[in-house]
Motif scaffolding. Sequence first.
Motif, PDB file in Angstrom:
ATOM      1  N   MET A  53       0.829  -1.204   0.000  1.00  0.00           N
ATOM      2  CA  MET A  53       0.000   0.000   0.000  1.00  0.00           C
ATOM      3  C   MET A  53       0.864   1.255   0.000  1.00  0.00           C
ATOM      4  N   LYS A  54       1.954   1.209   0.672  1.00  0.00           N
ATOM      5  CA  LYS A  54       2.855   2.352   0.704  1.00  0.00           C
ATOM      6  C   LYS A  54       3.390   2.670  -0.689  1.00  0.00           C
ATOM      7  N   ARG A  55       3.732   1.598  -1.421  1.00  0.00           N
ATOM      8  CA  ARG A  55       4.227   1.790  -2.788  1.00  0.00           C
ATOM      9  C   ARG A  55       3.108   2.295  -3.709  1.00  0.00           C
ATOM     10  N   GLU A  56       1.891   1.735  -3.510  1.00  0.00           N
ATOM     11  CA  GLU A  56       0.770   2.127  -4.354  1.00  0.00           C
ATOM     12  C   GLU A  56       0.394   3.598  -4.130  1.00  0.00           C
ATOM     13  N   ARG A  57       0.439   4.064  -2.892  1.00  0.00           N
ATOM     14  CA  ARG A  57       0.142   5.472  -2.629  1.00  0.00           C
ATOM     15  C   ARG A  57       1.196   6.381  -3.282  1.00  0.00           C
ATOM     16  N   GLN A  58       2.433   5.913  -3.230  1.00  0.00           N
ATOM     17  CA  GLN A  58       3.491   6.697  -3.861  1.00  0.00           C
ATOM     18  C   GLN A  58       3.293   6.747  -5.376  1.00  0.00           C
ATOM     19  N   ASN A  59       2.938   5.598  -5.969  1.00  0.00           N
ATOM     20  CA  ASN A  59       2.687   5.562  -7.412  1.00  0.00           C
ATOM     21  C   ASN A  59       1.476   6.418  -7.792  1.00  0.00           C
ATOM     22  N   LEU A  60       0.438   6.412  -6.930  1.00  0.00           N
ATOM     23  CA  LEU A  60      -0.742   7.237  -7.186  1.00  0.00           C
ATOM     24  C   LEU A  60      -0.375   8.718  -7.198  1.00  0.00           C
ATOM     25  N   ASN A  61       0.446   9.120  -6.261  1.00  0.00           N
ATOM     26  CA  ASN A  61       0.893  10.517  -6.224  1.00  0.00           C
ATOM     27  C   ASN A  61       1.717  10.861  -7.462  1.00  0.00           C
ATOM     28  N   PHE A  62       2.593   9.932  -7.870  1.00  0.00           N
ATOM     29  CA  PHE A  62       3.390  10.166  -9.075  1.00  0.00           C
ATOM     30  C   PHE A  62       2.489  10.308 -10.305  1.00  0.00           C
ATOM     31  N   GLU A  63       1.432   9.457 -10.363  1.00  0.00           N
ATOM     32  CA  GLU A  63       0.515   9.475 -11.514  1.00  0.00           C
ATOM     33  C   GLU A  63      -0.246  10.797 -11.566  1.00  0.00           C
ATOM     34  N   ILE A  64      -0.714  11.250 -10.413  1.00  0.00           N
ATOM     35  CA  ILE A  64      -1.486  12.493 -10.384  1.00  0.00           C
ATOM     36  C   ILE A  64      -0.616  13.696 -10.741  1.00  0.00           C
ATOM     37  N   GLU A  73      -6.212   4.089  -7.678  1.00  0.00           N
ATOM     38  CA  GLU A  73      -6.962   4.427  -6.477  1.00  0.00           C
ATOM     39  C   GLU A  73      -7.924   3.301  -6.103  1.00  0.00           C
ATOM     40  N   ASP A  74      -8.574   2.685  -7.107  1.00  0.00           N
ATOM     41  CA  ASP A  74      -9.488   1.558  -6.827  1.00  0.00           C
ATOM     42  C   ASP A  74      -8.720   0.374  -6.228  1.00  0.00           C
ATOM     43  N   ALA A  75      -7.539   0.095  -6.822  1.00  0.00           N
ATOM     44  CA  ALA A  75      -6.726  -1.010  -6.306  1.00  0.00           C
ATOM     45  C   ALA A  75      -6.291  -0.730  -4.861  1.00  0.00           C
ATOM     46  N   LEU A  76      -5.985   0.541  -4.590  1.00  0.00           N
ATOM     47  CA  LEU A  76      -5.571   0.917  -3.234  1.00  0.00           C
ATOM     48  C   LEU A  76      -6.723   0.746  -2.248  1.00  0.00           C
ATOM     49  N   LYS A  77      -7.962   1.054  -2.676  1.00  0.00           N
ATOM     50  CA  LYS A  77      -9.119   0.878  -1.800  1.00  0.00           C
ATOM     51  C   LYS A  77      -9.350  -0.598  -1.481  1.00  0.00           C
ATOM     52  N   VAL A  78      -9.122  -1.462  -2.460  1.00  0.00           N
ATOM     53  CA  VAL A  78      -9.267  -2.908  -2.217  1.00  0.00           C
ATOM     54  C   VAL A  78      -8.254  -3.358  -1.172  1.00  0.00           C
ATOM     55  N   GLN A  79      -7.033  -2.846  -1.291  1.00  0.00           N
ATOM     56  CA  GLN A  79      -6.003  -3.212  -0.323  1.00  0.00           C
ATOM     57  C   GLN A  79      -6.341  -2.673   1.073  1.00  0.00           C
ATOM     58  N   GLU A  80      -6.890  -1.469   1.126  1.00  0.00           N
ATOM     59  CA  GLU A  80      -7.285  -0.902   2.413  1.00  0.00           C
ATOM     60  C   GLU A  80      -8.398  -1.720   3.051  1.00  0.00           C
ATOM     61  N   LYS A  81      -9.327  -2.212   2.220  1.00  0.00           N
ATOM     62  CA  LYS A  81     -10.391  -3.076   2.739  1.00  0.00           C
ATOM     63  C   LYS A  81      -9.809  -4.375   3.282  1.00  0.00           C
ATOM     64  N   ARG A  82      -8.848  -4.884   2.551  1.00  0.00           N
ATOM     65  CA  ARG A  82      -8.191  -6.122   3.006  1.00  0.00           C
ATOM     66  C   ARG A  82      -7.422  -5.871   4.299  1.00  0.00           C
ATOM     67  N   GLU A  83      -6.815  -4.692   4.388  1.00  0.00           N
ATOM     68  CA  GLU A  83      -6.084  -4.344   5.605  1.00  0.00           C
ATOM     69  C   GLU A  83      -7.022  -4.330   6.807  1.00  0.00           C
ATOM     70  N   GLN A  84      -8.207  -3.752   6.645  1.00  0.00           N
ATOM     71  CA  GLN A  84      -9.172  -3.714   7.734  1.00  0.00           C
ATOM     72  C   GLN A  84      -9.600  -5.121   8.151  1.00  0.00           C
TER      73      GLN A  84
END
Length: 363
Positions: A175-186, A208-219
């Motif tokens: 998730m940390k990598r995905e958030r970083q990639n999302l910021n780079f993309e934006i 962002e959708d993939a990150l939300k799935v991971q956040e749901k899995r984290e919960q």
Amino acid sequence: MRKINRFFWFCSGAHIPTLLKTPSEHNKYVGIGATIFFTGLFAAIAGSYALYFVFSGNAYALLASISFGIVWGMAIFNMDRYIVASIDKAVTPFKQFLQAAPRLFLAILVGVVISRPLELKIFDKEITEQLKVNYLNAQRQRIDKLNRSFDDKYTKDIDKLRELKSELEALIQSMKRERQNLNFEIFGSKTAETSGVMGYGPYAKRKEDALKVQEKREQDLRLQIGVLEQFIKDRRQADGLLSEKIMTSNELGRIVQFAGFADRNEALGQLKYDEEGKLNESNYWSITFISLLFIFFESLPVLVKLMSAKGPYDVLTGNEELLVIYRSEQDKMKEITVLDQVQPARVSADVKKIKSQLEGISV
């Protein structure tokens, strides 16, 4: 001074009327008697101290230890006095040694018994620290044993918890990598995983959708981990693991105060070796020499008697014994002679008595 001399003469087992005839022997038997007396005294002290540990904490500990010490000291004193007095200086040195051999063998055993309680007192501080280490190690081993038993009992649950935590840790990194990639993309930063086009486009939407799935899995993972951890904690509480704690220094000190003779004796033996199991020469020889000293001291009454040369007292005693034996033999011969002379008259009188009885019956 005369009373003290007579007391030590009594302790030596000497025949005082005979000893008074040999002034040159007075000091020697004072020394022998004093040695026997102080050996018994040390035995009484050591016996009292040893039994005090046995009854430690009991209301009658002091009374029991003093009573036993007196009895033990008198027994050692009486044994020494008898054996020293029974050594015959008229026989050869080898025979004298054979007479004293059982006592010398017993001296080794008694010396060890006497020295041990005093060694415990001499090394009291070192023993106290060793006991703290022993009790602390014993508690740690107990806790480790309980933990191993618990782990064996709930292996599946513990393995499942470990897997969930590993998955959560990996997911957090992802998730940390995905958030970083999302910021780079934006912000339009070009990388191997981003388009390099600034703005919230379709690529950013997918990330962002993939990150939300991971956040749901984290919960979900955190929820499962929380439930499983609570279950294991409840089980640990039920099995008594949570109540097992490492004792503090004050708690160890209070427990050591009630340590028994066996625990202290074991700790004293452990002082001879270091933590790696190697011989601690300083402690080893200190303890050993104390034991040897008391063994020597316990053997001293017999050794003093064996080392002393044959003197006038021994000659007088031997002569008086020969006279007593000779007088007894002569008295025996006199009685035999009298009986031999009287016996025929007794037989004749008995014959006459029987005849008169028979004649009276025939009439």
